[in-house]
Design an enzyme around this catalytic site. Structure first.
Site, short mmCIF file in Angstrom:
data_model
loop_
_atom_site.label_atom_id
_atom_site.label_comp_id
_atom_site.label_asym_id
_atom_site.label_seq_id
_atom_site.Cartn_x
_atom_site.Cartn_y
_atom_site.Cartn_z
N SER A 140 23.23 73.36 17.05
CA SER A 140 24.14 72.33 16.68
C SER A 140 23.72 71.79 15.29
CB SER A 140 24.29 71.33 17.76
OG SER A 140 22.92 70.81 17.93
N CYS A 141 24.95 71.71 14.50
CA CYS A 141 24.66 71.53 13.08
C CYS A 141 25.87 70.75 12.47
CB CYS A 141 24.43 72.60 12.11
SG CYS A 141 23.02 73.70 12.69
N THR A 142 25.74 70.18 11.42
CA THR A 142 26.90 69.68 10.71
C THR A 142 26.79 69.99 9.09
OG1 THR A 142 26.92 67.79 12.21
CG2 THR A 142 28.60 67.49 10.08
N GLU A 168 26.09 77.34 10.34
CA GLU A 168 26.74 76.20 11.26
C GLU A 168 27.27 76.91 12.53
OE1 GLU A 168 28.42 72.65 12.07
OE2 GLU A 168 27.22 72.97 10.10
#
Length: 531
Positions: A2-4, A95
């Site tokens: 999970s990333c942004t 991502e």
């Protein structure tokens, strides 16, 4: 994983830089310690083997030096994540994205198939390697590309040849352009140039919402894709437009719109754009144009004002401040607070922000801003990418908790400050402001030193014509030659070390402060003194 991600075009940033930034978040229930290092050409593998998928790839024999943010413990592979190479090209990978069943049925992900039986006996079936993934991408792409566009071309070719076992979004930038690539199933991909006057927000969801397939299969001015994408879309009935339209919407064709997205993904894009465009539309209440669960939040948008490094840090640290969804806030109630997945989450591993500045010489043009741990409680500080070694405070991370290391010091600060948010928030804010100021001051001082060394320095007092310092056609060989100036590298390494020393002093002071505050709030306190 999970990333942004946020991407900022050069005309949307405060100083004309291209900026690409991404939080790397560890999986639920674990921490992944990180380090910030330089990989030299002699350290780069020539035959690469993935730990997760067992795919083997022969790599070119002419790698460039580059920075990387790998896992401190190499149990699942390298996971280089973010870096800048000697051609002043940056890459952020990856991502993790969502997709849908139609895509997976048409082009399945390429996953490792383990061996069956015993080798040499009847019925034995050897393993079939999987494709490439986040573990691999920075290492097998960044050392070999001389522009952002070349990054798309190299990765696209690797995806078509080896496939991938996961859906990912990858950013490439140079001083002129930012490109964003999204994988589509096991072997297909699309890529779009970020508009110069816009920013892009990317949670863990396929994001591109307009794509010119004719351009991608033709001149490739603003779009690129796998060679057979048109046939792939038509054969598998992936275009969901009611009437034929160009550009088409990849988010509808290749992405997802699940209930999970409305809790986990779309709220993050909503909050970032709510902060960067507060007056362009109504964001809250029954009349809101976009809500946290909206599926049509734009991929790219022009900001209401120029975007700074501090803005990037703020949105990538968000826990929905000023809304009913803030787990630390007083708005809303027990049903809304903490109901949406924050951007600044407890299991953040690192934040890397790559800034490529058009108004500085090639030798000191690229900055890699770094933060470790939970963004709500950490700080973002700059380091020059063109160095032979990074400071030990950021490079020598292990799996052992040690407050003399920047990664683990931030983990300790976050754990203490979270439980005492109101009592420690002022100290954390002052720490972030002071270290950020020290970072900008360090850059100005080192830039001036480099300018004195340079035969044709850029006037540090005249940034009005900064875009004239950028050639439309980049001479990569000349850039690499300029970057490999050993005298400049020594100056930049010394500046990085000064930044690390100041950072450690301020981080130690904050750790002492939040530890004292948390200790005074322990439940076994008693109001009577021994004296």
């Amino acid at each position: 994983m999970s990333c942004t991600t946020i991407l900022v075009g050069k005309n949307a940033s405060y100083d004309g830089s291209t900026i690409i930034a991404r939080n790397e978040d560890s999986q639920q229930g674990e921490f992944t310690s990180k380090k910030f290092v330089v990989i030299k050409p002699e350290e780069q593998p020539r035959k690469y083997r993935s730990v997760i998928s067992h795919v083997e790839i022969d790599l070119p024999d002419d790698p460039m030096q580059y920075t990387s943010v790998p896992d401190a413990v190499n149990k699942q592979g390298i996971w280089g994540e973010a870096g800048v190479n000697e051609a002043n090209v940056a890459m952020s990978a990856t991502e993790t994205l969502t997709t849908n069943e139609r895509v997976l049925g048409a082009d399945p992900l390429v996953e490792l198939v383990p061996a069956r039986g015993v080798e040499g006996e009847d019925g034995y079936e050897p393993e079939i390697p999987g494709g490439i993934g986040e573990e691999d991408l920075l290492t097998i792409v960044l050392p070999y590309i001389r522009s952002a566009r070349e990054g798309v071309e190299r990765l696209g070719a690797l995806l078509e040849e080896y496939g991938t076992y996961e859906m990912n979004g990858i950013a490439f930038s140079d001083v002129n352009e930012i490109w964003w690539l999204e994988t589509v199933g096991g072997h297909h991909w699309i890529a779009k140039r970020v508009p110069d006057d816009a920013y892009v927000t990317m949670p863990n969801q396929l994001g591109i919402d307009e794509f010119d397939l004719d351009d991608a299969l033709g001149d490739q001015e603003e779009h690129m894709c796998s060679a057979d994408l048109g046939e792939f879309i038509e054969a598998n009935h992936l275009d969901l437009a009611v009437e034929p339209v160009s550009p088409f919407n990849p988010r509808d064709a290749f992405g997802s719109h699940s209930d999970r997205d409305h809790v986990y993904n779309t709220p993050r894009a909503w909050y970032m754009q709510r902060f960067l465009n507060p007056y362009d539309e109504v964001w809250d209440g029954p009349d809101a144009a976009h809500r946290p669960d909206s599926d049509d939040i734009p991929w790219a948008r022009q900001p209401e004002r120029k975007i700074t490094i501090e803005d990037v840090k703020y949105v990538l640290s968000s826990h929905y401040q000023g809304t009913p969804y803030d787990p630390y806030g007083t708005l809303g109630d027990e049903h809304t607070r903490g109901s949406l997945r924050p951007i600044g989450i407890n299991r953040q591993s690192q934040l890397a922000v790559m800034q490529i500045r058009p108004y500085r010489p090639e030798s000191c043009r690229s900055i890699q801003w770094m933060a470790y741990g939970s963004n709500a409680f950490n700080t973002l500080v700059p380091f020059y990418a063109n160095v032979d070694v990074t400071p030990a405070y950021l490079a020598d991370t292990t799996d052992h908790v040690d407050s003399d290391n920047f990664y683990w010091a931030n983990r300790l600060i976050a754990a203490l400050a979270d439980a005492n948010f109101a009592a420690t928030s002022t100290a954390v804010s002052r720490y972030q402001e002071k270290t950020g100021g020290l970072g900008h001051r360090m850059l100005a001082a080192a830039d001036e030193q480099v300018a004195r060394l340079d035969e044709n320095p850029v006037d540090l007092d005249d940034l009005a014509d900064e875009e004239e310092a950028v050639d439309d056609v980049r001479d990569a060989d000349a850039i690499i030659a300029a970057v490999r100036n050993p005298e400049v590298r020594e100056v930049l390494a010394a500046a990085n070390q000064t930044m690390a020393d100041q950072l450690k002093a301020e981080t130690d002071a904050l750790l002492s402060s939040v530890l004292y505050t948390a200790s005074m709030n322990m439940r076994n306190d008693f109001h009577l003194s021994d004296n």
